[in-house]
Design an enzyme around this catalytic site. Structure first.
Site, PDB file in Angstrom:
ATOM      1  N   SER A 128       0.833  -1.191   0.000  1.00  0.00           N
ATOM      2  CA  SER A 128       0.000   0.000   0.000  1.00  0.00           C
ATOM      3  C   SER A 128       0.868   1.241   0.000  1.00  0.00           C
ATOM      4  CB  SER A 128      -0.919  -0.004   1.216  1.00  0.00           C
ATOM      5  OG  SER A 128      -0.139   0.288   2.353  1.00  0.00           O
ATOM      6  N   LYS A 129       0.238   2.298  -0.418  1.00  0.00           N
ATOM      7  CA  LYS A 129       0.929   3.575  -0.572  1.00  0.00           C
ATOM      8  C   LYS A 129       1.678   4.008   0.675  1.00  0.00           C
ATOM      9  CE  LYS A 129      -2.754   5.310  -2.649  1.00  0.00           C
ATOM     10  NZ  LYS A 129      -3.826   6.185  -2.999  1.00  0.00           N
ATOM     11  N   ARG A 130       1.138   3.629   1.823  1.00  0.00           N
ATOM     12  CA  ARG A 130       1.732   4.124   3.064  1.00  0.00           C
ATOM     13  C   ARG A 130       3.122   3.535   3.305  1.00  0.00           C
ATOM     14  NH1 ARG A 130      -1.970   2.211   6.502  1.00  0.00           N
ATOM     15  NH2 ARG A 130      -3.334   1.901   4.729  1.00  0.00           N
TER      16      ARG A 130
END
Ligand code: GLU
Length: 461
Positions: A251-253
Site C-alpha cells: 500500500s501507498k503508506r
C-alpha cells in the site's frame, strides 16, 4: 489464438506496481504463445475516475516496454477499448439476459436495501439481495415506465455448485447460495464490473484471463454469466497480489506503489520487470537475473505460485544496481545525461562515471555522489575552522605539483601528513571534506585530478 488482456480502471494517478506485475505476466504469456496482448480501460465507476489516469497508465506501460497490440489509443479489430464507449453493447446483452429470465429488473430503493442489510447483519446472515423484485416483474416494469430508476440484477440460481479451473489454483468450487443477485446494469446505464468484464472478454475473444487474486471471488459470478449467455468461459489464472515484506498488502503508506515512480528514480525498466518476474515464480535454473526475452522463453503460467510474494524494495534496488553495472559505459553515460535532462556537462559526466558506477544502485544516486564536481560545496559536513593552518600547508604543497595526477597528489599528501605528524585518516578526512563537502565521497585523489589543480587550490583557501 492466445489473447490476453489487462483491464485497468483509471482510478489512480498511474498504474499500480501490482498491476504492472499482472501486465507483465499477460504480456509475456501472449508473447510466448505468439498471441496478442490487449489493454481495455474499465471506466464504468464514474465516481472514482481520476483525471489523466488513463493517459498515465498507457504511457507507463509503454515506458516499461510492455507494448500492447490493441487498446484505446492504438485501436484494433474489437474497438472501442474503453468501456464508457460500449454502453449500447451492455444494454443489448442485459436485454438478452432479461429475455432469457436469467436477469431481472429491480426498483428497490436505497432505504429498503439498507434496511435489509442491517436486518441480515443482525441475524448474522450473509447480506444479499432477497429477490424481492423478481416475483413482481410486471409491477416493476410499470414503475419503470412511470420513470422510476432501476437496476438489472443477475438471477442467481439456488443450490447450485459452481466449479471452474484456475491454472494456478486448480479446481475452485463455490455454492451459489453464497452469491448475491449481483447488479449488472446500474441506474446510470453503466454496467457494473461483472457485466462489463464478461461481455468484453467474450467479444474481444480473450483466451486467458490472467488477473490478481483479489478478483477470484468474482469469478463464480462471471461463470454464471457465461452460462447465462451460453458462451464458453475462457481460461482463468489468478496471480498472487504483491505484499510488503511484513506480508501486509502493498500500500501507498509503506512503499511507493506507482509504477512510474521507479522510472523517475532512475530504475531501469528491464530491472524492475526482471524483479517482478520473480514474484511467485522462479527461473527453472534458479537464475535471478535474466532478460525479458529469456523470461518469455522459460515462463510457464502454471508454475506461478499462489502465495503472495514479498515485494522488497531493497532487493529491487540491488537488482537495479546489478543491471547498471552491466550497461556498456557509453550507454550508461547517455542514460545519466538523459536522466538529468542533458543539464550536466558531458565531459564531467564521462570522467566521473568510473569513480561512482560501483556505488550506484539507480540513476538518481549519481548527482548526490557527484554534486561537488559541478559546484563548490556550500557547506562542510565537518567544522574545519580549527584546521586552517593544515589547510594552508596542503594548499602550498599541492601548488607545487606540476603534473596534476591522482598518484602524484596522493604521494605529496602522504608525505605532508607524515611531516606534520598528522594521522593519515584524520589528514585525508580534512582534505576530503574541504574538497567535496562530505565525509564520504568517491576516491579522493582521482576526484581531485578531475576537479583540476586550480579548482582544488581554490577550495583549500
Ligand atoms: N477493472 C479491473 C481492475 O481494475 C479489472 C479486473 C480484471 O482483470 O478482471 O483491475
Amino acid at each position: 489464438m492466445v489473447r490476453t488482456r489487462i483491464a485497468p480502471s483509471p482510478t489512480g494517478e498511474d498504474i499500480h506496481i501490482g498491476n504492472l506485475y499482472t501486465a507483465l505476466i499477460n504480456w509475456a504469456w501472449a508473447k510466448k504463445n505468439k498471441g496478442k496482448f490487449i489493454v481495455r480501460i474499465e471506466d464504468t465507476d464514474r465516481s472514482r475516475l481520476v483525471k489523466d489516469s488513463e493517459k498515465k497508465i498507457l504511457q507507463t506501460l509503454k515506458d516499461y516496454g510492455l507494448n500492447y497490440d490493441e487498446g484505446p489509443d492504438v485501436g484494433g479489430q474489437y474497438k472501442p477499448y474503453r468501456q464508457s464507449e460500449r454502453l449500447s453493447l451492455y444494454k443489448k446483452y442485459s436485454q438478452e439476459l432479461l429475455d432469457k429470465g436469467t436477469a431481472y429488473y429491480c426498483t428497490c430503493s436505497r432505504e429498503r436495501l439498507d434496511e435489509l442489510r442491517t436486518l441480515q447483519q443482525k441475524q448474522k446472515q450473509v447480506p444479499k439481495y432477497d429477490k424481492h423484485c423478481l416475483s413482481r416483474q410486471k409491477e416493476v416494469k410499470e414503475e419503470i415506465k412511470k420513470g422510476r430508476t432501476y437496476v438489472i440484477r443477475l438471477n442467481v440460481p439456488s443450490g447450485r455448485e459452481i466449479k471452474f479451473q484456475d491454472v494456478i489454483r486448480g479446481e475452485i468450487k463455490v455454492v451459489s447460495d453464497n452469491l448475491d443477485d449481483q447488479v449488472l446494469l446500474k441506474s446510470d446505464g453503466y454496467p457494473t464490473y461483472h457485466l462489463g468484464v464478461v461481455v468484453d472478454d467474450y467479444l474481444m475473444k480473450i483466451s486467458h484471463i490472467i488477473r490478481a487474486e483479489e478478483w477470484l471471488s468474482s469469478t463464480p459470478k462471471h461463470i454464471l454469466l457465461y452460462e447465462a449467455f451460453d458462451w464458453p468461459p475462457p481460461i482463468f489464472a489468478h496471480v498472487p497480489i504483491l505484499r510488503n515484506p511484513d506480508r501486509s498488502k502493498l500500500s501507498k503508506r509503506k512503499n511507493p506503489v506507482w509504477a512510474s515512480w521507479y522510472l523517475k528514480q532512475g530504475y531501469l525498466p528491464e530491472a524492475v520487470l526482471n524483479y517482478l518476474a520473480l514474484m511467485g515464480w522462479s527461473h527453472p535454473k534458479q537464475k535471478e537475473i535474466f532478460s525479458l526475452d529469456e523470461f518469455v522463453k522459460v515462463f510457464e503460467l502454471k508454475k506461478v505460485k499462489s502465495v503472495g510474494p514479498a515485494f522488497d524494495p531493497v532487493k529491487l534496488e540491488w537488482m537495479n544496481g546489478e543491471y547498471l553495472r552491466k550497461l556498456p559505459i557509453s550507454n550508461f553515460k547517455l542514460q545519466i545525461s538523459n536522466f538529468y535532462n542533458n543539464k550536466l556537462p558531458d565531459n564531467i559526466v564521462e570522467r566521473t562515471i568510473p569513480l561512482v558506477r560501483e556505488r550506484m544502485k539507480k540513476f538518481s544516486d549519481y548527482f548526490p555522489l557527484c554534486e561537488f564536481f559541478f559546484e563548490r560545496p556550500k557547506r562542510h559536513e565537518v567544522d574545519l575552522s580549527a584546521k586552517k593552518e593544515l589547510l594552508k600547508k596542503m594548499h602550498d604543497e599541492l601548488a607545487k605539483i606540476s603534473n596534476w595526477k591522482a598518484d602524484k597528489i596522493g604521494e605529496k599528501m602522504q608525505d605532508l601528513a607524515k611531516k606534520e605528524g598528522v594521522k593519515t585518516g584524520e589528514f585525508f578526512m580534512t582534505l576530503r571534506v574541504v574538497t567535496t563537502g562530505k565525509k564520504i565521497s568517491p576516491p579522493l585523489n582521482e576526484s581531485m585530478q578531475i576537479l583540476g589543480k586550480e579548482e582544488c587550490l581554490k577550495r583549500l583557501v
